[in-house]
Design an enzyme around this catalytic site. Structure first.
Site, PDB file in Angstrom:
ATOM      1  CB  ALA A  12      -3.878 -19.982   9.955  1.00  0.00           C
ATOM      2  CB  ILE A  16      -1.732 -25.926  17.165  1.00  0.00           C
ATOM      3  CG1 ILE A  16      -2.148 -27.120  18.029  1.00  0.00           C
ATOM      4  CG2 ILE A  16      -0.263 -26.044  16.750  1.00  0.00           C
ATOM      5  CD1 ILE A  16      -2.042 -28.466  17.342  1.00  0.00           C
ATOM      6  NE  ARG A  92      -6.582 -37.844  21.777  1.00  0.00           N
ATOM      7  CZ  ARG A  92      -5.980 -38.810  22.459  1.00  0.00           C
ATOM      8  NH1 ARG A  92      -6.570 -39.974  22.636  1.00  0.00           N
ATOM      9  NH2 ARG A  92      -4.764 -38.627  22.961  1.00  0.00           N
ATOM     10  NE  ARG A  98      -2.719 -38.387  19.886  1.00  0.00           N
ATOM     11  CZ  ARG A  98      -2.150 -39.112  20.851  1.00  0.00           C
ATOM     12  NH1 ARG A  98      -2.152 -40.441  20.790  1.00  0.00           N
ATOM     13  NH2 ARG A  98      -1.580 -38.525  21.893  1.00  0.00           N
ATOM     14  CG  ASN A 105      -9.494 -34.599  11.415  1.00  0.00           C
ATOM     15  OD1 ASN A 105     -10.402 -33.782  11.242  1.00  0.00           O
ATOM     16  ND2 ASN A 105      -8.867 -34.744  12.580  1.00  0.00           N
ATOM     17  CD  GLN A 112      -5.306 -29.015   3.965  1.00  0.00           C
ATOM     18  OE1 GLN A 112      -4.352 -29.416   4.623  1.00  0.00           O
ATOM     19  NE2 GLN A 112      -6.245 -28.235   4.479  1.00  0.00           N
ATOM     20  CG  ASP A 159       4.417 -38.652  20.635  1.00  0.00           C
ATOM     21  OD1 ASP A 159       3.459 -38.365  21.372  1.00  0.00           O
ATOM     22  OD2 ASP A 159       4.318 -38.741  19.394  1.00  0.00           O
ATOM     23  CG  HIS A 187       0.926 -38.661  17.633  1.00  0.00           C
ATOM     24  ND1 HIS A 187       1.609 -38.426  18.801  1.00  0.00           N
ATOM     25  CD2 HIS A 187      -0.122 -37.794  17.639  1.00  0.00           C
ATOM     26  CE1 HIS A 187       1.013 -37.453  19.473  1.00  0.00           C
ATOM     27  NE2 HIS A 187      -0.044 -37.061  18.797  1.00  0.00           N
TER      28      HIS A 187
HETATM   29  P1  NAD Z   1      -8.432 -26.311  16.765  1.00  0.00           P
HETATM   30  O1  NAD Z   1      -9.810 -26.884  16.646  1.00  0.00           O
HETATM   31  O2  NAD Z   1      -8.159 -25.306  17.809  1.00  0.00           O
HETATM   32  O3  NAD Z   1      -8.005 -25.679  15.377  1.00  0.00           O
HETATM   33  C1  NAD Z   1      -8.144 -26.383  14.185  1.00  0.00           C
HETATM   34  C2  NAD Z   1      -8.358 -25.347  13.099  1.00  0.00           C
HETATM   35  O4  NAD Z   1      -8.345 -26.047  11.870  1.00  0.00           O
HETATM   36  C3  NAD Z   1      -9.699 -24.619  13.206  1.00  0.00           C
HETATM   37  O5  NAD Z   1      -9.470 -23.216  13.186  1.00  0.00           O
HETATM   38  C4  NAD Z   1     -10.471 -25.086  11.979  1.00  0.00           C
HETATM   39  O6  NAD Z   1     -11.313 -24.087  11.435  1.00  0.00           O
HETATM   40  C5  NAD Z   1      -9.307 -25.425  11.037  1.00  0.00           C
HETATM   41  N1  NAD Z   1      -9.658 -26.361   9.977  1.00  0.00           N
HETATM   42  C6  NAD Z   1     -10.528 -27.388   9.989  1.00  0.00           C
HETATM   43  N2  NAD Z   1     -10.584 -27.972   8.781  1.00  0.00           N
HETATM   44  C7  NAD Z   1      -9.722 -27.303   7.983  1.00  0.00           C
HETATM   45  C8  NAD Z   1      -9.360 -27.423   6.618  1.00  0.00           C
HETATM   46  N3  NAD Z   1      -9.917 -28.331   5.820  1.00  0.00           N
HETATM   47  N4  NAD Z   1      -8.448 -26.556   6.128  1.00  0.00           N
HETATM   48  C9  NAD Z   1      -7.907 -25.607   6.913  1.00  0.00           C
HETATM   49  N5  NAD Z   1      -8.229 -25.425   8.213  1.00  0.00           N
HETATM   50  C10 NAD Z   1      -9.130 -26.277   8.737  1.00  0.00           C
HETATM   51  O7  NAD Z   1      -7.454 -27.575  16.912  1.00  0.00           O
HETATM   52  P2  NAD Z   1      -5.927 -27.577  17.395  1.00  0.00           P
HETATM   53  O8  NAD Z   1      -5.896 -27.714  18.879  1.00  0.00           O
HETATM   54  O9  NAD Z   1      -5.178 -26.480  16.750  1.00  0.00           O
HETATM   55  O10 NAD Z   1      -5.456 -29.016  16.815  1.00  0.00           O
HETATM   56  C11 NAD Z   1      -5.370 -29.224  15.428  1.00  0.00           C
HETATM   57  C12 NAD Z   1      -5.030 -30.685  15.137  1.00  0.00           C
HETATM   58  O11 NAD Z   1      -3.728 -31.010  15.629  1.00  0.00           O
HETATM   59  C13 NAD Z   1      -5.976 -31.706  15.757  1.00  0.00           C
HETATM   60  O12 NAD Z   1      -6.239 -32.741  14.835  1.00  0.00           O
HETATM   61  C14 NAD Z   1      -5.185 -32.234  16.925  1.00  0.00           C
HETATM   62  O13 NAD Z   1      -5.604 -33.521  17.341  1.00  0.00           O
HETATM   63  C15 NAD Z   1      -3.806 -32.265  16.327  1.00  0.00           C
HETATM   64  N6  NAD Z   1      -2.672 -32.340  17.260  1.00  0.00           N
HETATM   65  C16 NAD Z   1      -1.640 -33.169  16.920  1.00  0.00           C
HETATM   66  C17 NAD Z   1      -0.534 -33.262  17.745  1.00  0.00           C
HETATM   67  C18 NAD Z   1       0.611 -34.177  17.398  1.00  0.00           C
HETATM   68  O14 NAD Z   1       1.487 -34.393  18.256  1.00  0.00           O
HETATM   69  N7  NAD Z   1       0.711 -34.733  16.206  1.00  0.00           N
HETATM   70  C19 NAD Z   1      -0.470 -32.506  18.910  1.00  0.00           C
HETATM   71  C20 NAD Z   1      -1.537 -31.675  19.228  1.00  0.00           C
HETATM   72  C21 NAD Z   1      -2.647 -31.593  18.381  1.00  0.00           C
HETATM   73  C1  LMR Z   2      -1.253 -34.839  21.775  1.00  0.00           C
HETATM   74  O1  LMR Z   2      -0.542 -35.848  21.793  1.00  0.00           O
HETATM   75  O2  LMR Z   2      -1.255 -34.005  22.690  1.00  0.00           O
HETATM   76  C2  LMR Z   2      -2.142 -34.590  20.589  1.00  0.00           C
HETATM   77  O3  LMR Z   2      -2.029 -35.614  19.660  1.00  0.00           O
HETATM   78  C3  LMR Z   2      -3.569 -34.307  20.965  1.00  0.00           C
HETATM   79  C4  LMR Z   2      -4.277 -35.564  21.397  1.00  0.00           C
HETATM   80  O4  LMR Z   2      -5.375 -35.814  20.871  1.00  0.00           O
HETATM   81  O5  LMR Z   2      -3.777 -36.288  22.253  1.00  0.00           O
END
Ligand code: NAD
Ligand code: LMR
Length: 327
Positions: A12, A16, A92, A98, A105, A112, A159, A187
């Site tokens: 949180a 994101i 990443r 990914r 991760n 959780q 996507d 993804h």
């Molecule tokens: P970020 O590093 O800015 O934030 C991640 C947060 O998660 C940090 O504040 C960290 O302290 C916290 N965290 C780490 N381990 C944790 C745990 N065990 N419990 C609770 N919190 C925890 O990263 P972000 O940019 O917010 O991205 C988060 C994730 O979302 C990444 O894995 C990223 O690749 C993924 N992502 C996925 C998509 C998708 O389309 N599926 C899109 C964008 C990002």
């Molecule tokens: C995205 O598609 O933007 C996210 O999954 C972040 C990434 O690692 O590409």
């Protein structure tokens, strides 16, 4: 006003969430008459940063925010939640795929998943955003033995939205004119953004654009967009990811109004995808939390090969975390 929904967001204090939380409290996800209580989970070292986010949420005085629980304990953060956005995990860097994140991760989603199983509301709906999101979702779902599998999902909506955005821009029309696009599979760079049923302003996409572009430049742009953003921004997509997670959850709670959307969900064997894999399919959703896979699309040879490639990739990811799946 309805009774408040309890909505968990993990990670949180991350990037994101810094967009997502305000979309939630402004009613973009659950509607303008649905108050929410935010349940925010972070790791212990990020709790101070999270306290700053909480201050900012309070200072925004959002009408729909009826309380905040902030904790570094999943059992407290997930207590009674009806919706859970599992974002918290490492992003990443530009050199990585990914799937390279899975050993770092994956374990997060064991603890959780178990905590959700023990303390979440029985109707909880879960979206996994943290990458690699399909396999992390599988880990969480397998760890939550008493929650029906179909209450778990992973996010391919970004996507899907990217595909809509590319088609609308090329056609020079607003995005709402584009319909019936679907993202299949993982993804990852192998995802298949399928436009064989898609229309733009009622006309088949195939009548507007060259097949070479649709199977080449278009597909590649959508599939590699995440990395392009990391290279350009120096950080992974955040606002668009938050928006896509809201689109996903909003449609799941309130219905997609007949529109086809893409969700990664546990396969029940549809289109030859092995049962249990968390795989993105074309779905429609109806208010009240039902998603229904469209099971009668004709898939051509190109599509069949892409669907198989995604199955193989997800099976390889699954094998790499076999030790996390029996929890
Ligand atoms: P970020 O590093 O800015 O934030 C991640 C947060 O998660 C940090 O504040 C960290 O302290 C916290 N965290 C780490 N381990 C944790 C745990 N065990 N419990 C609770 N919190 C925890 O990263 P972000 O940019 O917010 O991205 C988060 C994730 O979302 C990444 O894995 C990223 O690749 C993924 N992502 C996925 C998509 C998708 O389309 N599926 C899109 C964008 C990002
Ligand atoms: C995205 O598609 O933007 C996210 O999954 C972040 C990434 O690692 O590409």
């Amino acid at each position: 006003m309805n009774a408040p929904l309890r909505v968990a967001v993990t990670g949180a204090a991350g990037n994101i969430s810094y967009s997502l939380l305000w979309m939630l409290v402004n009613g973009d996800c659950f509607g303008p008459n649905q108050p929410i209580i935010l349940h925010l989970l972070e790791i212990t070292p990020a709790m101070e940063k999270l306290s700053g986010v909480v201050m900012e949420l309070e200072d925004s005085a959002p009408r729909l925010l009826h309380g905040i629980v902030a904790s570094d304990d999943p059992r407290r953060a997930f207590d009674g939640v009806n919706a859970a956005f599992l974002v918290g995990s490492r992003p990443r860097t530009a050199e990585m795929d990914r799937s390279d994140l899975i050993r770092a991760n994956g374990p997060i989603f064991v603890g959780q998943g178990k905590a959700l199983n023990d303390v979440a509301a029985r109707d909880v709906r879960v979206i996994v955003v943290g990458n690699p999101c399909n396999t992390n979702c599988l880990i969480a779902q397998k760890s939550a033995r008493d929650i029906p599998a179909q209450q778990f999902s992973a996010m391919t909506r970004l996507d899907h939205n990217r595909a809509l955005g590319q088609l609308a821009a090329r056609a020079g029309v607003p995005v709402e004119k584009v319909r019936d696009v679907a993202v299949w599979g993982n993804h990852s760079d192998k995802m298949y953004a399928d436009v064989t049923r898609a229309t733009i302003d009622g006309a088949p996409v195939s009548s507007k654009f060259e097949a070479d572009w649709l199977r080449g430049g278009f597909l590649n742009t959508v599939a590699t967009r995440g990395k392009a953003i990391i290279k350009a921004r120096g950080a992974s997509s955040a606002a668009s990811a938050a928006g896509a997670s809201v689109d996903h959850m909003r449609d799941w709670f309130l219905g997609s109004d007949g529109r086809v959307v893409s969700m990664a969900i546990p396969s029940e064997g549809w289109y030859g995808v092995p049962k249990g894999l968390i795989y993105s399919f074309p779905v429609t959703t109806t208010a009240g939390g039902k998603h229904e896979v469209i099971t009668d699309w004709k898939v051509d040879d190109f599509g069949r090969a892409k669907i198989k490639e995604n199955v193989e990739e997800l099976e390889a990811e699954q094998a790499a975390v076999a030790d996390l799946l029996g929890a």
